[in-house]
Design an enzyme around this catalytic site. Structure first.
Site, short mmCIF file in Angstrom:
data_model
loop_
_atom_site.label_atom_id
_atom_site.label_comp_id
_atom_site.label_asym_id
_atom_site.label_seq_id
_atom_site.Cartn_x
_atom_site.Cartn_y
_atom_site.Cartn_z
CG ASP A 128 -14.32 -49.53 -11.25
OD1 ASP A 128 -13.98 -49.70 -12.43
OD2 ASP A 128 -13.56 -49.11 -10.37
CG ASP A 177 -8.44 -49.42 -15.53
OD1 ASP A 177 -7.59 -48.80 -16.18
OD2 ASP A 177 -8.20 -49.95 -14.44
N1 GLY Z 1 -9.48 -51.26 -12.58
C1 GLY Z 1 -8.53 -51.26 -11.54
C2 GLY Z 1 -7.49 -52.30 -11.69
O1 GLY Z 1 -7.43 -52.96 -12.72
O2 GLY Z 1 -6.72 -52.47 -10.77
#
Ligand code: GLY
Length: 380
Positions: A97, A158
């Site tokens: 992330d 994601d």
């Molecule tokens: N990227 C983690 C979520 O959307 O919860």
């Protein structure tokens, strides 16, 4: 609609800033409808930890770009300095992330104010993200340390939202390794996380050495073979953003296919249930954040299409979603009530259910800013 919604959203943001102060990061989600200083792991209250702090700093940068307010810039700069320190300390960076964290904080700080250290920190974050690339599998591992047996070779949908950090670094450094890692990761995501018909798996496991595709799974979705609403929305926006950098892959076709699936699953009020596989009358909560992300994705698709009916269709679909979000979910609570209510972080874990979320707030504000013609595209 958009102008008054934007005014309201900016007011909500300032409420939270005034309540929590410039240095405290709010929780991932509100608690009982109000943000509190975050408390994660063993860190001090309000510390810069976890995967979502960039969404708060990103809101401040965006709001500063929209209003020119000095108070917002000063808070965003202080917080961006904490991202520089976090990188120097190597604190809580063992995940993919880094794109969310550093594009919305330090890349924006560099772009908008040439803040000292912000460019180097963004490049440092990109190097860390690249170090998660597994050459045998051709993917960037999403979660955990690289020797974590549970997470080794695992990819979540994601992840493609973090790749603009690699594109940024390729441009800043001239090193094509960033682009090639992104290209390979996208190729494998498209082949194994997107299903025929345009729905998506949340996560997929590859053999880290041979690259053999092993199995799909979920972390926050209803089931391994369901379609988690926010994952689908990350896919829409992620493929569309990456199309700008790798047009020869025609990722816009993937973005449109995923968008069509997302839109077709919405209930009459246009706010997605937290998993798109749930029946509309299940009584399960909505995830407004999925719709905010999807709205940005739809606007990004429209922005890249030539003039014509498809472009208009995606643009209109984005406006429909935004109108529904404003009508049903816009925050109107004082103090730290958030911009966008009725999100879900993790239903099964009972985390942030029917609360505002930092990412929902960020993408709602970004979508409103895009429609108003004021979006500052640090991530492009
Ligand atoms: N990227 C983690 C979520 O959307 O919860």
């Amino acid at each position: 609609m958009t102008a008054s919604a934007l005014t309201l959203a900016l007011r909500q943001l300032e409420y939270t800033l005034d309540t929590l102060g410039p240095d405290a990061f709010p929780g991932d989600t509100s608690t009982d409808q109000h943000y509190q200083p975050r408390r994660l792991q063993d860190s001090a209250a309000g510390a810069n930890v976890g995967w979502t702090t960039g969404f708060w700093t990103g809101q401040l940068w965006l709001a500063h770009a929209l209003t020119g307010k000095v108070k917002l810039r000063q808070a965003a700069q202080r917080q961006s300095a904490s991202f520089i320190a976090r990188l120097e300390q190597g604190f809580d960076l063992e995940h993919h992330d880094l794109g969310f964290l550093y594009m919305l904080s330090c890349a924006s700080a560099h772009q908008l104010t040439a803040q000292p250290g912000a460019h180097a920190a963004t490049l440092g974050a990109a190097q860390r993200l690249l170090s998660r690339f597994l050459p045998g599998a051709g993917v960037i591992q999403s979660w955990g340390t690289m020797d974590d047996v549970e997470q080794r070779g695992r990819v979540i949908i994601d992840g493609i939202m973090n790749l603009p950090l690699l594109h940024w670094a390729a441009r800043a450094s001239g090193n094509t390794a960033y682009t090639e890692a992104a290209r390979s990761h996208l190729r494998r995501t498209r082949a194994h996380l997107v299903r025929p018909g345009g729905s998506t798996y949340h996560t997929f496991h590859f053999d880290a050495h041979s690259g053999a595709p092993l199995r799909p799974s979920t972390h926050q979705g209803l089931a391994d073979d369901s379609c988690w609403a926010r994952g689908q929305a990350w896919g829409v926006y992620g493929f569309a953003l990456n199309h700008r950098h790798l047009p020869e892959m025609n990722l816009l076709a993937d973005a449109m296919q995923l968008a069509d699936y997302f839109l077709a699953q919405l209930p009459p009020d246009r706010i997605a249930l937290w998993d798109l596989s749930l029946p509309h009358d299940s009584g399960e909560p909505r995830d407004s954040s999925a719709c905010a992300i999807a709205a940005c994705g739809l606007l990004e698709i429209a922005a890249q299409l030539p003039e014509g009916a498809p472009r208009q269709r995606y643009h209109n679909a984005a406006l429909d979603l935004l109108e529904a979000l404003t009508q049903h979910c816009a925050g109107r609570l004082p103090a730290s009530g958030g911009l966008l209510r009725h999100g879900v972080y993790h239903r099964a874990a009972n985390l942030g259910v029917d609360e505002a979320t930092l990412w929902g707030d960020y993408y709602y504000l970004e979508a409103l800013a895009r429609v108003a013609g004021h979006w500052t595209p640090a991530q492009l």
